[in-house]
Design a protein around this motif. Structure first.
Motif, PDB file in Angstrom:
ATOM      1  N   UNK A 292      -0.898  -0.918   9.008  1.00 12.80           N
ATOM      2  CA  UNK A 292      -1.094   0.476   8.626  1.00 12.80           C
ATOM      3  C   UNK A 292      -0.386   1.347   9.656  1.00 12.80           C
ATOM      4  N   UNK A 293      -0.636   2.667   9.631  1.00  9.19           N
ATOM      5  CA  UNK A 293      -0.059   3.498  10.686  1.00  9.19           C
ATOM      6  C   UNK A 293      -1.135   3.879  11.696  1.00  9.19           C
ATOM      7  N   UNK A 316       3.615   6.751  12.229  1.00  7.99           N
ATOM      8  CA  UNK A 316       3.361   7.368  10.930  1.00  7.99           C
ATOM      9  C   UNK A 316       4.682   7.480  10.160  1.00  7.99           C
ATOM     10  N   UNK A 317       4.631   7.180   8.869  1.00 13.40           N
ATOM     11  CA  UNK A 317       5.814   7.247   8.020  1.00 13.40           C
ATOM     12  C   UNK A 317       6.052   5.927   7.311  1.00 13.40           C
ATOM     13  N   UNK A 318       6.311   5.999   6.015  1.00 11.58           N
ATOM     14  CA  UNK A 318       6.469   4.793   5.197  1.00 11.58           C
ATOM     15  C   UNK A 318       7.556   3.865   5.729  1.00 11.58           C
ATOM     16  N   UNK A 329       5.839 -10.097   8.941  1.00 14.85           N
ATOM     17  CA  UNK A 329       5.598 -10.909   7.754  1.00 14.85           C
ATOM     18  C   UNK A 329       4.290 -10.560   7.069  1.00 14.85           C
ATOM     19  N   UNK A 330       4.006  -9.269   6.947  1.00 21.84           N
ATOM     20  CA  UNK A 330       2.723  -8.816   6.407  1.00 21.84           C
ATOM     21  C   UNK A 330       2.567  -9.157   4.930  1.00 21.84           C
ATOM     22  N   UNK A 331       1.344  -9.472   4.546  1.00 19.68           N
ATOM     23  CA  UNK A 331       1.022  -9.727   3.139  1.00 19.68           C
ATOM     24  C   UNK A 331       0.860  -8.422   2.377  1.00 19.68           C
ATOM     25  N   UNK A 332       0.315  -7.422   3.037  1.00 20.13           N
ATOM     26  CA  UNK A 332       0.056  -6.123   2.421  1.00 20.13           C
ATOM     27  C   UNK A 332      -0.028  -5.090   3.531  1.00 20.13           C
ATOM     28  N   UNK A 333       0.239  -3.847   3.189  1.00 18.73           N
ATOM     29  CA  UNK A 333       0.162  -2.773   4.180  1.00 18.73           C
ATOM     30  C   UNK A 333       0.198  -1.430   3.492  1.00 18.73           C
ATOM     31  N   UNK A 334       0.358  -0.387   4.300  1.00 21.91           N
ATOM     32  CA  UNK A 334       0.423   0.944   3.736  1.00 21.91           C
ATOM     33  C   UNK A 334      -0.083   1.984   4.710  1.00 21.91           C
ATOM     34  N   UNK A 335      -0.457   3.121   4.165  1.00 27.50           N
ATOM     35  CA  UNK A 335      -0.931   4.233   4.984  1.00 27.50           C
ATOM     36  C   UNK A 335      -2.265   4.728   4.455  1.00 27.50           C
ATOM     37  N   UNK A 336      -2.990   5.430   5.336  1.00 23.71           N
ATOM     38  CA  UNK A 336      -4.325   5.889   4.984  1.00 23.71           C
ATOM     39  C   UNK A 336      -4.361   7.074   4.052  1.00 23.71           C
TER      40      UNK A 336
END
Length: 475
Positions: A292-293, A316-318, A329-336
């Motif tokens: 995440x950020x 912060x930032x996509x 090698x993340x399986x999933x991620x994103x921002x809040x």
């Protein structure tokens, strides 16, 4: 108001900061950058660069798309117009078309008078900081590549990518549409008259949702409220959902890269918890790190520990988050902010992918418990955030650095991170202080176990920053 420039492109108010002149200049610069990148990646290639373009539903989107498309063609690029669609759909189309770059005419969650050009590389991903520097240098020098009369590019349309996007989501092995259908969900969808107006209801139907009520899903581009999907802008939607006795509400921003969810009682599930819930479900099927950020909730870290995987935080930032996701090698991620990035599909925030994962997660839990969405929310770690800002006029970057140094020194009990402003991790909470790239302010994000504690923590840092800044001014 000046034009805003970042790794996601340029944006401004149409007719003021976003003018035909700068739209043309940045489009020509982008075409030039794409040409040079294509030659660097494929030395000796004689084919014209291909660029995919799409837009959200704003009234200015059509004319801007026309201007940009024709400018690209005059620069010698073949253009594929995928029409009014979501940002993640354009990202998928750029890679799927084998294009050399992509452009999305959207100002995301900004008000209707705004518009923008989001710029993508050949992978359908946002340009990184060094790419943007190259682009700005081209603009600064005016060193644009144009085409002779007999070398101009072609303009074609391909409106099939919404269906492709949906189909790719439906092929995710972790989805069970029969289970979703058996839940007989009643769902309210609010697309704020944006690009998600048609594709989001269609995805929900294909997932097996039996009863769908739509709100602001005509695609007019005239937003009935502030389009950013945060609580203060969603109260009417939340009231309507409770009144209509829906099981859940699905809300997307105008370009559908952010997802907000509403419980059956009209309460917000929480923008920070969109990614948390999706990650908790997805990690059952695909183990791997999560990202995440630095301004996102600790809840994702707790979920990572539950699944015995690592949690990493990016600036912060996509573009920054996806860079770390690739590295780890993340399986999933994103921002809040409700942004879910699923590498199995593509490296971009995708509200549609988030919808599918979330509905499947809720369906599985509901099939075992018979509970409601508000009950599902209670199964996740509970944290509360405060988001404030403090104005700091006439302070240089050096002075701001001194302020952060002083604040960090005042809190030796905290773990200090200077990757993106100043992040202080305490035993019972954290504070993240970030200077804005566009305004003379410092954004202050805090998190604690209660809302009162988060607000108090933010207030204490506002006071501390002001005190240190005053001492520097007086000095």
């Amino acid at each position: 108001m000046s034009l805003m420039i970042s790794v996601s492109g340029i944006r401004g108010v149409v007719g003021k900061s976003l003018t035909p002149e700068n739209l043309t200049a940045f489009t020509m610069a982008f075409a030039t950058w794409v040409k040079r990148r294509k030659q660097a990646l494929n030395p000796g290639s004689q084919s014209k660069p291909k660029i995919v373009i799409g837009r959200d539903s704003r009234p200015t989107g059509g004319v801007i798309t026309g201007l940009v498309s024709n400018t690209l063609a005059l620069c010698g690029c073949d253009v594929v117009d995928v029409g009014m669609t979501t940002t993640p759909t354009v990202e998928i189309a750029t890679a799927g078309e084998g294009a050399d770059g992509g452009l999305i005419v959207t100002a995301s969650h900004n008000p209707v008078e705004w518009n923008a050009l989001k710029m993508l590389n050949e992978k359908g991903e946002f340009m990184n900081a060094s790419d943007v520097e190259e682009l700005l240098a081209i603009v600064e020098k005016g060193s644009f590549d144009s085409a002779r009369w007999d070398e101009i590019g072609s303009l074609t349309a391909n409106g099939s990518w919404d269906a492709v996007h949906i189909e790719r989501i439906l092929k995710l092995s972790c989805l069970d549409r029969d289970l979703i259908k058996s839940m007989n969900f009643r769902v309210l969808i609010d697309a704020v008259e944006g690009a998600g107006s048609f594709i989001v209801p269609e995805l929900c139907r294909k997932l097996g949702i039996t009863e769908i009520k739509t709100l602001a899903c005509e695609g007019t581009g005239i937003f009935p409220r502030n389009p950013e999907p945060v609580e203060q802008n969603l109260r009417q939607t939340m009231e309507i959902l409770a009144r209509e006795s829906c099981d859940l509400g699905i809300i997307v921003d105008p370009d559908a890269d952010r997802l907000a969810l509403v419980c059956q009682d009209g309460t917000l599930f929480g923008e920070e918890y969109t990614l948390v819930a999706c990650a908790d479900f997805y990690l059952k099927h695909h183990k791997g790190p999560v990202v995440n950020n630095l301004s996102s909730s600790r809840a994702l870290r707790d979920i990572a520990r539950k699944h015995e995987v690592e949690c990493f935080s990016a600036k912060v930032g996509e573009a920054n988050v996806t860079e770390v996701m690739k590295e780890k090698g993340a399986a999933i991620g994103g921002e809040g902010n409700g942004g879910v990035i699923l590498p199995e599909l593509h490296y971009g925030r995708d509200a549609l992918a988030g919808i599918a994962l979330f509905i499947q997660a809720f369906a599985e839990w509901k099939s075992e418990t018979g509970g409601t969405l508000s009950g599902f929310r209670k199964t996740f770690p509970d944290y509360f955030m405060s988001k404030k800002k403090v104005e700091l006029e006439k302070l240089t970057k050096e002075a701001l650095g001194t302020i952060f140094d002083t604040v960090a020194a005042n809190h030796p009990e905290a773990e200090c991170n200077r990757l993106d402003g100043l992040k202080l991790d305490f035993a019972a909470g954290w504070a993240h202080l970030r200077p804005s790239n566009t305004e003379p302010i410092v954004r202050i994000y805090t998190e604690a176990s209660t809302q009162e504690e988060a607000d108090a923590l933010a207030a204490s840092f506002i006071e501390e920053i002001a005190t240190v800044a005053a001492s520097l001014t007086e000095g």
